[in-house]
Design an enzyme around this catalytic site. Structure first.
Site: not given
Length: 285
Positions: A10, A136
């Protein structure tokens, strides 16, 4: 039987820190999306009740410090699973790079074990479990594009950003998120405009998105690691449109609309940067 699962990297198109919370964490506002760089996770059942983790990278722990191990252990304890599991991690995402590799590995293990152990959990339930492993991990369960608030676990889904190329450049250092946040001076930061980043994504407006990317943690990481600052300066000099640091760094990313230009910037950076990758922006499953 071996199950395969991809763990996507990401990047943070926008990262803002609003204030420090009473629980010691920082209240954040981030826009995260995915790129087509991924670790490969293999899972296979074990007759013994233990969890075994192996990885092809010496910097990845193979015990309870590993987030993938924590994910398997959490599901095993929560749902009283009597069998064990072997987890093999083939690393392609750089370690301690601000690209969410460990969190994505954990999310991939949650998704794969949900199938292997027939738990029938939906992504919302997996994300809620993942929040106890790392901030996350919930985003990485979905691996799409999202606005994240709270510690990063409160997600609002967004459409995929405008398609483009992404150059990732990581100097030969590792950065730990937990060492960066305490050094942030909240009284002296320029906040990115999260709302305008969301608008640019929804309109598929590449020039606007490139102008709006930003990360308040750069004030700490780039001052502490001048090699990362030099990479950002070089990437801008070579003509990347949207250049920012991902997560707590040290990876710098640049957004480039056209492939030929992306290749020129990629080749220019390879001369002095430890690790450079040219990938596509994904932002969807």
């Amino acid at each position: 039987m071996v199950l395969l699962e991809k763990a996507l990297a990401k990047i943070t198109l926008s990262l803002d820190v609003l204030h420090k919370r009473e629980d010691g964490f920082h209240e954040v506002e981030m826009i995260m999306t995915t790129v087509d760089l991924a670790d490969r996770i293999e899972l296979y059942p074990l007759k013994q009740k233990r969890i075994e983790v192996t990885a092809d990278n010496q910097y990845v722990p193979n015990d309870e410090r590993n987030l993938a191990y924590k994910a398997a252990d959490l599901l095993k304890r929560t749902y009283q699973i009597d069998t064990g599991v072997g987890i093999n991690i083939q690393k392609h995402i750089p370690v301690s790079a601000g690209l969410g590799g460990g969190s994505s590995d954990a999310a991939a293990v949650l998704r794969a074990l949900n199938r292997l152990w027939a738990l029938d959990l939906n992504k919302e339930e997996l994300a809620a479990l993942g929040a106890s492993i790392g901030s996350d991990v919930p985003f990485c369960v979905y691996s799409t594009t999202a606005l994240a608030k709270g510690r990063g676990e409160k997600l609002s889904m967004l459409p995929a950003p405008p398609p483009c190329w992404v150059i990732l450049a990581k100097p030969n250092i590792g950065v730990s998120t937990r060492t960066i946040f305490p050094q942030l001076n909240l009284a002296n930061i320029v906040h990115p405009n999260t709302r305008d980043v969301v608008k640019a994504i929804k309109k598929k407006d590449f020039p606007s998105l490139s102008r709006q990317v930003g990360n308040v943690l750069e004030t700490v990481t780039l001052n502490q690691y001048p090699e990362a600052k030099r990479i950002k300066e070089k990437m801008i000099q070579y003509g990347a449109s949207g250049v920012s640091m991902s997560g707590s760094g040290p990876t710098i990313f640049g957004l480039v609309e056209h492939r030929s230009k992306a290749h020129r910037i990629y080749n220019g950076l390879r001369g002095f940067c430890h690790e450079v990758k040219l990938v596509r922006l994904l932002g969807h499953e």
